[in-house]
Motif scaffolding. Structure first.
Motif, PDB file in Angstrom:
ATOM      1  N   PHE A 121      89.802  27.091  57.288  1.00  0.00           N
ATOM      2  CA  PHE A 121      90.464  25.803  57.503  1.00  0.00           C
ATOM      3  C   PHE A 121      91.847  25.980  58.120  1.00  0.00           C
ATOM      4  O   PHE A 121      92.164  25.384  59.155  1.00  0.00           O
ATOM      5  N   TYR A 122      92.684  26.800  57.505  1.00  0.00           N
ATOM      6  CA  TYR A 122      94.049  26.931  58.001  1.00  0.00           C
ATOM      7  C   TYR A 122      94.119  27.686  59.327  1.00  0.00           C
ATOM      8  O   TYR A 122      95.006  27.432  60.131  1.00  0.00           O
ATOM      9  N   GLY A 123      93.184  28.588  59.580  1.00  0.00           N
ATOM     10  CA  GLY A 123      93.144  29.271  60.869  1.00  0.00           C
ATOM     11  C   GLY A 123      92.797  28.318  61.997  1.00  0.00           C
ATOM     12  O   GLY A 123      93.471  28.291  63.033  1.00  0.00           O
ATOM     13  N   ASN A 124      91.761  27.519  61.802  1.00  0.00           N
ATOM     14  CA  ASN A 124      91.393  26.530  62.816  1.00  0.00           C
ATOM     15  C   ASN A 124      92.474  25.463  62.961  1.00  0.00           C
ATOM     16  O   ASN A 124      92.746  24.997  64.064  1.00  0.00           O
ATOM     17  N   PHE A 125      93.098  25.090  61.862  1.00  0.00           N
ATOM     18  CA  PHE A 125      94.182  24.112  61.902  1.00  0.00           C
ATOM     19  C   PHE A 125      95.352  24.639  62.722  1.00  0.00           C
ATOM     20  O   PHE A 125      95.919  23.915  63.554  1.00  0.00           O
ATOM     21  N   ALA A 126      95.703  25.897  62.527  1.00  0.00           N
ATOM     22  CA  ALA A 126      96.809  26.491  63.287  1.00  0.00           C
ATOM     23  C   ALA A 126      96.471  26.578  64.774  1.00  0.00           C
ATOM     24  O   ALA A 126      97.320  26.302  65.622  1.00  0.00           O
ATOM     25  N   VAL A 127      95.252  26.945  65.097  1.00  0.00           N
ATOM     26  CA  VAL A 127      94.844  27.036  66.505  1.00  0.00           C
ATOM     27  C   VAL A 127      94.919  25.664  67.162  1.00  0.00           C
ATOM     28  O   VAL A 127      95.430  25.528  68.276  1.00  0.00           O
ATOM     29  N   VAL A 128      94.432  24.643  66.496  1.00  0.00           N
ATOM     30  CA  VAL A 128      94.446  23.298  67.076  1.00  0.00           C
ATOM     31  C   VAL A 128      95.876  22.793  67.225  1.00  0.00           C
ATOM     32  O   VAL A 128      96.244  22.239  68.260  1.00  0.00           O
ATOM     33  N   ILE A 129      96.713  22.980  66.234  1.00  0.00           N
ATOM     34  CA  ILE A 129      98.096  22.499  66.304  1.00  0.00           C
ATOM     35  C   ILE A 129      98.890  23.265  67.366  1.00  0.00           C
ATOM     36  O   ILE A 129      99.657  22.675  68.126  1.00  0.00           O
ATOM     37  N   LEU A 130      98.703  24.562  67.448  1.00  0.00           N
ATOM     38  CA  LEU A 130      99.520  25.361  68.370  1.00  0.00           C
ATOM     39  C   LEU A 130      99.039  25.307  69.810  1.00  0.00           C
ATOM     40  O   LEU A 130      99.859  25.361  70.733  1.00  0.00           O
ATOM     41  N   PHE A 131      97.737  25.207  70.054  1.00  0.00           N
ATOM     42  CA  PHE A 131      97.232  25.384  71.410  1.00  0.00           C
ATOM     43  C   PHE A 131      96.513  24.193  72.018  1.00  0.00           C
ATOM     44  O   PHE A 131      96.300  24.180  73.223  1.00  0.00           O
ATOM     45  N   PHE A 132      96.099  23.191  71.247  1.00  0.00           N
ATOM     46  CA  PHE A 132      95.359  22.067  71.806  1.00  0.00           C
ATOM     47  C   PHE A 132      96.317  21.212  72.634  1.00  0.00           C
ATOM     48  O   PHE A 132      97.341  20.756  72.141  1.00  0.00           O
ATOM     49  N   PRO A 133      96.028  20.989  73.935  1.00  0.00           N
ATOM     50  CA  PRO A 133      96.999  20.369  74.846  1.00  0.00           C
ATOM     51  C   PRO A 133      97.561  19.007  74.423  1.00  0.00           C
ATOM     52  O   PRO A 133      98.767  18.810  74.546  1.00  0.00           O
ATOM     53  N   PRO A 134      96.769  18.046  73.925  1.00  0.00           N
ATOM     54  CA  PRO A 134      97.404  16.778  73.548  1.00  0.00           C
ATOM     55  C   PRO A 134      98.405  16.924  72.403  1.00  0.00           C
ATOM     56  O   PRO A 134      99.459  16.300  72.409  1.00  0.00           O
ATOM     57  N   ILE A 135      98.090  17.761  71.449  1.00  0.00           N
ATOM     58  CA  ILE A 135      99.005  17.961  70.323  1.00  0.00           C
ATOM     59  C   ILE A 135     100.177  18.840  70.750  1.00  0.00           C
ATOM     60  O   ILE A 135     101.321  18.596  70.357  1.00  0.00           O
TER      61      ILE A 135
END
Length: 98
Positions: free
Chosen positions: A73-87
């Motif tokens: 959970f926290y690994g995927n959360f960190a990837v989405v927060i750090l690298f997902f372009p809209p966020i």
């Protein structure tokens, strides 16, 4: 039946997190874009990890499954927060300026 679902979600979120990292390391592409694979796997892993995190709160799990679920959970959360372009556009604008 519910415990099996929670356990499967925990492990699936962890596996998707590992696949997300492997897709970057081995440069796996779809339509000549590695971002589709990277972001698709990480967002899917975050959704499944969120489901497992919510269900894990109400069902006691073994320590190994619990640790794997937290990492997923926290690994995927960190990837989405750090690298997902809209966020990234939102927090990057506040951090680095317009």
């Amino acid at each position: 039946m519910k415990k099996i679902f929670v356990k499967a979600c925990n492990w699936l979120a962890f596996i998707l997190f590992i696949l997300c990292i492997i897709s970057v390391l081995f440069d796996i592409t779809v339509y000549h874009s590695n971002y589709i694979v990277f972001y698709g796997i990480s967002v899917l892993g975050l959704i499944i990890g969120l489901m497992s995190w919510l269900f894990r709160r109400f069902n006691p799990m073994k320590s190994v499954t619990k640790i794997v679920g937290y990492i997923g959970f926290y690994g995927n959360f960190a990837v989405v927060i750090l690298f997902f372009p809209p966020i990234f556009a939102i927090w990057g604008t506040f951090l680095f300026g317009p």
